[in-house]
Write a protein that holds these residues in place. Structure first.
Motif: not given
Length: 128
Positions: A59-68
């Motif tokens: 699960y990822y926060a939208d602010s980090v999705k694709g980077r973390f």
């Protein structure tokens, strides 16, 4: 009882990368779902990423999705957070957390209350 120790924080320029590690004590690490949260000065602690035990749903926060990217190595009792393309707004203290509940829904993953144990945090500073 689980003890969590984060490492890998530091100072990095915008666009750079860091990998955070969280080492857990105890023999039942594989049964815990794990999460990363962060807290910037003057702000509330916020969800960053989580990985469920067993099936390892992430699960990822939208602010980090694709980077973390969050991952875990149960043989080493360690969870990782690979952070790429870092931005100044990623600056915060990053905390590792462990959740013992066998039910780990998306709503639980992103909320503070689902987690039973917390580390002391590691500082990440991204300069512009």
């Amino acid at each position: 009882q689980v003890q969590l120790v984060e490492s890998g924080g530091g100072l990095v320029q915008a666009g750079g990368s860091l990998r955070l590690s969280c080492a857990a004590s105890g023999r039942t690490f594989s049964s815990y779902s794990m999460g990363w949260f962060r807290q910037a000065p003057g702000k509330e602690r916020e969800f960053v990423a989580a990985i469920r035990c067993g099936i390892r749903t992430t699960y990822y926060a939208d602010s980090v999705k694709g980077r973390f990217t969050i991952s875990r190595d149960n043989a080493k009792n360690t969870v990782y957070l690979q952070m790429n393309s870092l931005k100044p707004e990623d600056t915060a203290v990053y905390y590792c957390a462990a959740a013992s509940s066998p039910t780990f829904t998306t709503a639980q993953a992103v909320g503070l209350r689902a987690y039973d144990y917390w580390g002391q945090g590691t500082q990440v500073t991204v300069s512009s």
